[in-house]
Design a protein around this motif. Structure first.
Motif, mmCIF file in Angstrom:
data_model
loop_
_atom_site.group_PDB
_atom_site.id
_atom_site.type_symbol
_atom_site.label_atom_id
_atom_site.label_comp_id
_atom_site.label_asym_id
_atom_site.label_seq_id
_atom_site.Cartn_x
_atom_site.Cartn_y
_atom_site.Cartn_z
ATOM 1 N N PHE A 130 33.601 87.165 13.183
ATOM 2 C CA PHE A 130 34.206 86.497 12.038
ATOM 3 C C PHE A 130 33.999 87.334 10.776
ATOM 4 O O PHE A 130 33.288 88.336 10.810
ATOM 5 N N GLY A 131 34.610 86.879 9.698
ATOM 6 C CA GLY A 131 34.546 87.666 8.465
ATOM 7 C C GLY A 131 34.288 86.819 7.243
ATOM 8 O O GLY A 131 33.517 85.849 7.279
ATOM 9 N N LEU A 132 34.983 87.158 6.154
ATOM 10 C CA LEU A 132 34.706 86.559 4.851
ATOM 11 C C LEU A 132 34.781 85.024 4.817
ATOM 12 O O LEU A 132 33.918 84.389 4.209
ATOM 13 N N ILE A 192 34.600 90.977 18.639
ATOM 14 C CA ILE A 192 35.083 90.543 17.324
ATOM 15 C C ILE A 192 34.477 89.175 17.045
ATOM 16 O O ILE A 192 34.483 88.302 17.932
ATOM 17 N N PHE A 240 34.408 96.990 2.541
ATOM 18 C CA PHE A 240 34.302 95.531 2.494
ATOM 19 C C PHE A 240 33.057 95.011 1.782
ATOM 20 O O PHE A 240 32.922 93.801 1.578
ATOM 21 N N ASP A 283 33.784 93.976 14.257
ATOM 22 C CA ASP A 283 35.200 94.340 14.064
ATOM 23 C C ASP A 283 35.935 94.768 15.325
ATOM 24 O O ASP A 283 37.113 95.138 15.278
ATOM 25 N N GLU A 307 33.474 92.611 -1.207
ATOM 26 C CA GLU A 307 34.018 91.292 -0.852
ATOM 27 C C GLU A 307 32.948 90.407 -0.207
ATOM 28 O O GLU A 307 32.893 89.200 -0.447
ATOM 29 N N PHE A 308 32.095 91.006 0.636
ATOM 30 C CA PHE A 308 31.035 90.206 1.258
ATOM 31 C C PHE A 308 30.007 89.763 0.221
ATOM 32 O O PHE A 308 29.469 88.652 0.310
ATOM 33 N N LEU A 338 26.659 93.613 8.904
ATOM 34 C CA LEU A 338 27.989 94.184 9.145
ATOM 35 C C LEU A 338 27.939 95.147 10.322
ATOM 36 O O LEU A 338 27.257 96.173 10.268
ATOM 37 N N SER A 391 31.459 86.930 -1.614
ATOM 38 C CA SER A 391 31.562 85.741 -0.764
ATOM 39 C C SER A 391 30.235 85.034 -0.565
ATOM 40 O O SER A 391 30.187 83.948 0.015
ATOM 41 N N ILE A 440 30.641 96.926 11.433
ATOM 42 C CA ILE A 440 32.026 97.337 11.214
ATOM 43 C C ILE A 440 32.049 98.799 10.789
ATOM 44 O O ILE A 440 31.094 99.283 10.177
ATOM 45 N N VAL A 474 28.913 90.102 11.507
ATOM 46 C CA VAL A 474 30.336 90.437 11.325
ATOM 47 C C VAL A 474 30.667 91.615 12.246
ATOM 48 O O VAL A 474 30.101 92.700 12.086
#
Ligand code: DX5
Ligand code: ZN
Length: 219
Positions: free
Chosen positions: A49-51, A47, A77, A40, A80-81, A69, A84, A71, A38
């Motif tokens: 991708f994400g969730l 850049i 975050f 950012d 959330e990861f 990560l 996910s 980021i 991931v």
């Protein structure tokens, strides 16, 4: 080789138009985890991708999701990861002011936690937290892109990391990421690496499974 090395294919180099079939290809291979990068565009000059991509792999994958990560402010975050589908969540030491707090948060959420070091960051920065993490990710290229050249100085860094782990009776695994292929896998394992991440070497291969085996068993 006797040691059971974990292979984590980096999907940065997979066919993103066919995520379901790529996940299934990994399911049917001797690979152990799925490495998801991931990025950012701030912490690293790219850049990705994400969730939603983590969720898509969670839907189709039978392997543990190893989320890396790259980021700034990973604490914003992490939750959330984990929700996910991350099975192990790794953030960069350089991107987080309160690493100890974030490690606790990740582990209290029932997820394993890794900490990553850029090539310029010494292993000694982990002295106070080495017993708290499940994995140390030693970047063997500067993070941001697949297909870069492996940094040779990494072997001595791996040895220093192994020493730190043993000195503290830590159970942390050592993972390497960047430029890993069949020319350096054996030496990396001998230096103390437990988890090999590999992107272009595996996904550009004619035979994905064969290249996973070449890394895993160093045949
Ligand atoms: C680099 C990423 C790596 C990348 C490795 O910033 O963290 O995971 O996908 O790619 P290769 O194996 O091609 O160097
Ligand atoms: Zn990575």
């Amino acid at each position: 080789m006797d040691k059971n090395v974990i292979i984590s294919p980096s999907i940065l180099s997979c066919d993103h138009a066919n995520i379901e079939s790529e996940a299934k290809k990994i399911n049917l291979s001797p690979a152990d985890w799925v490495h998801i990068d991931v990025m950012d565009g701030v912490f690293v000059p790219n850049i990705t991708f994400g969730l939603p991509i983590v969720k898509a792999f969670k839907k189709h994958s039978l392997k543990m999701l190893d989320v890396h990560l790259m980021i700034v402010k990973p604490e914003n975050f992490a939750e959330e990861f984990i929700k996910s589908g991350a099975g192990i969540l790794t953030f960069h030491y350089e991107a987080c002011t309160h690493a100890h707090r974030l490690i606790s948060q990740i582990k209290n959420s029932g997820c394993k936690c890794g900490i990553a070091l850029n090539p310029s960051t010494p292993v000694s920065m982990l002295e106070e937290i080495i017993s708290d993490v499940d994995m140390v990710l030693i970047m063997t290229v500067n993070p941001g892109f697949g297909g870069q050249k492996f940094i040779e100085n990494s072997y001595s860094k791996i040895s220093r990391c192994k020493e730190l782990i043993q000195k503290n009776n830590s159970k942390a695994l050592i993972q390497v990421d960047g430029g890993v292929d069949n020319t350096n896998a054996k030496k990396l394992i001998e230096a103390g690496v437990d988890v090999l991440v590999s992107g272009s070497y595996l996904f550009n291969a004619e035979d994905f499974n064969k290249n996973v085996e070449l890394l895993k068993y160093c045949k």
